[in-house]
Design an enzyme around this catalytic site. Sequence first.
Site, PDB file in Angstrom:
ATOM      1  N   CYS A   4      36.963  30.488  37.696  1.00  0.00           N
ATOM      2  CA  CYS A   4      37.255  31.818  38.220  1.00  0.00           C
ATOM      3  C   CYS A   4      38.751  32.124  38.120  1.00  0.00           C
ATOM      4  CB  CYS A   4      36.806  31.907  39.676  1.00  0.00           C
ATOM      5  SG  CYS A   4      37.258  33.457  40.477  1.00  0.00           S
TER       6      CYS A   4
ATOM      7  N   SER B 114      42.437  28.112  30.720  1.00  0.00           N
ATOM      8  CA  SER B 114      41.936  27.587  31.996  1.00  0.00           C
ATOM      9  C   SER B 114      42.091  26.091  32.152  1.00  0.00           C
ATOM     10  CB  SER B 114      40.466  27.979  32.166  1.00  0.00           C
ATOM     11  OG  SER B 114      40.344  29.381  32.307  1.00  0.00           O
TER      12      SER B 114
END
Length: 647
Positions: free
Chosen positions: A383, A327
């Site tokens: 997310c 991420s």
Amino acid sequence: MRRSPKDTEESAAIISRRGLVMGSGMAAFAGVLGLRMRHLQVDQADQFRLLAEENRINIRLLPPARGQVFDRNGLLLAGNEQNYRVTMVRDEVDDPEQVLHALARLIPMTEEDMERAREELRKRSRLVPVTIADRLSWEDLSQVAVNAPALPGITPEVGLSRAYPRGADFAHIVGYVGPVSDYDLSRIEDKDPLLQIPKFQIGKTGAENKLEHELRGKAGTKRVEVNAIGRVMRELGRDESQKGANVQLTIDTRLQNFVQARLAGESAAAVVIDVETGDLLSIGSAPAFDPNLFVRGISVKDYGDLTSNKYRPLANKAVQGTYPPGSTFKMVTALAALEAGEITPDETIRCVGYTEVASRRFHCWKRGGHGRMNLRNSLKQSCDVYYYDLAQRVGVEKISAMARRLGLGERHDVPMSAVAAGLMPTKAWKKENRGKDWVIGDSLNASIGQGFVLTSPLQLAVMTARLATNRSVTPRLVKSIDGVETPSGAGEPLGLSREMMAQVQGGMFAVANESGGTAYGTRIDDKSMRMAGKTGTSQVRNITKAERARGVSSNADLPWERRDHALYVGFAPADAPKYAVSVVVEHGGGGSTAAAPIARDIILAAQADGIPPLSAYPSSQRGRISSALKKLQLWDPDEPKAPESQA
């Protein structure tokens, strides 16, 4: 016709004059020749006797002192120390075996040492001095000197050998030197005669290797006269050697020591970069090793311990290691989508826990989903589904181009060993290297830093510096060579809009400073030192449908080798960036739990120029942090003796 007496008299006079002239000329010539012979035979007798006995005049190389390496503040990282040694010239010895045995009765020499000396004497030119024994004590050297008349061809010498006073802290940056090997000679195009000197030290790894030309210096020569039994009688002349250049690195010794101490116990790497100049302030890789072991000749046991360690202490994970960025890559995808006009900062995308493409589900890390996400919150809560959607809109080509713009997929020009280029995949790359067409699933995986994407901690630090400044910051490791400053790595503007970059920076600020952010637990309370960052967790194994159905196994329940890598990138102070940091903990689990706490401590140490101040931590954490900091193996940078090796 008879000649008159007058004619006869005139002829006799002419002959007498000619004879006198010729006789005088011959006498003068003989006199000059005699004087010249006297000059040659008497005045220059010594010089011509030496020339006539040319086999008794040797020309020997004088090795130069190797240039020293310093940190940005002038602290010594690699220097030279005296080394007492004994050399032998094969051409000056009738029976080398006898001399070796005589030498062994004077100084400590094992049979292995003797065999090594024999091998070197066989391989090297008969005129090249071969080191028979080194690192002798003064007492041993004195024994050899006293017995020199009985040891033809043997010369006691005082030379220089490399020493690394900072030990393991700089093992991966500075590297180490070692004797020139046959392998070195086979691959080095440099024909420097110094390389033929047995046990001459050259750089093997790190900056020692990459800056070998600058550090080595140039050889000198000396002419010596030896007698019939090979003893040096006198020195006839010399040309002094030229010392190698001194090199100053951008690394800060105090910070480097803190980073190495903070990484201890992990298989991990960390990089700290000054975002204003591109100066690399710390390049940490753990575990490390003592480079002095290699200079002195590492034992089989010590080398075996290093190579068998599953944490790979010999590898410089900071520049050689490549990992899926997870991420921490999401800022790249966000900027690619923003620049392409495929998303606005306030537009929301609904996360239900997965995205379904071509009958395959791509899952978010949060099983139940995040609900409606805009750009800021997608970074704050990391997310995955938000970025799956962006990938389908913008495509991998634009994502890859943005990644390269931010310094990923590029082999940065720093003088260290095996600097990795990483991998930013494209459709053409997959076709060429995998023989398959690109599919949409590849783009989804790439959008969250998985799939084919690979980055090094150095590249992640550069990316973060560029995100913090909106400039093409370039890493710089060498500050100066012999006092001449190298170009700054500040870089030119990236060409990305200020508003676009502010949106991404705001999302990174939320990660570390707002409740619900994935790194909120490792926030910094001191507003002047606050950090903006991004956590990352990259999978090293496939998760099957069956495992998802019964519940994904936690990292704690898996063998170390199958646990996720933990990552974190950040910059500080958040409102006026000065430092950027990247941390990768191999198989550490979650980025928020394993990498973020390390990154926070490191960036606080950089800002404080020392031990992180407890006042910068949340009050509820200060007791635990204080105890942890006291356990770190730190040392005074003004003291040359470093802690024990971390290997």
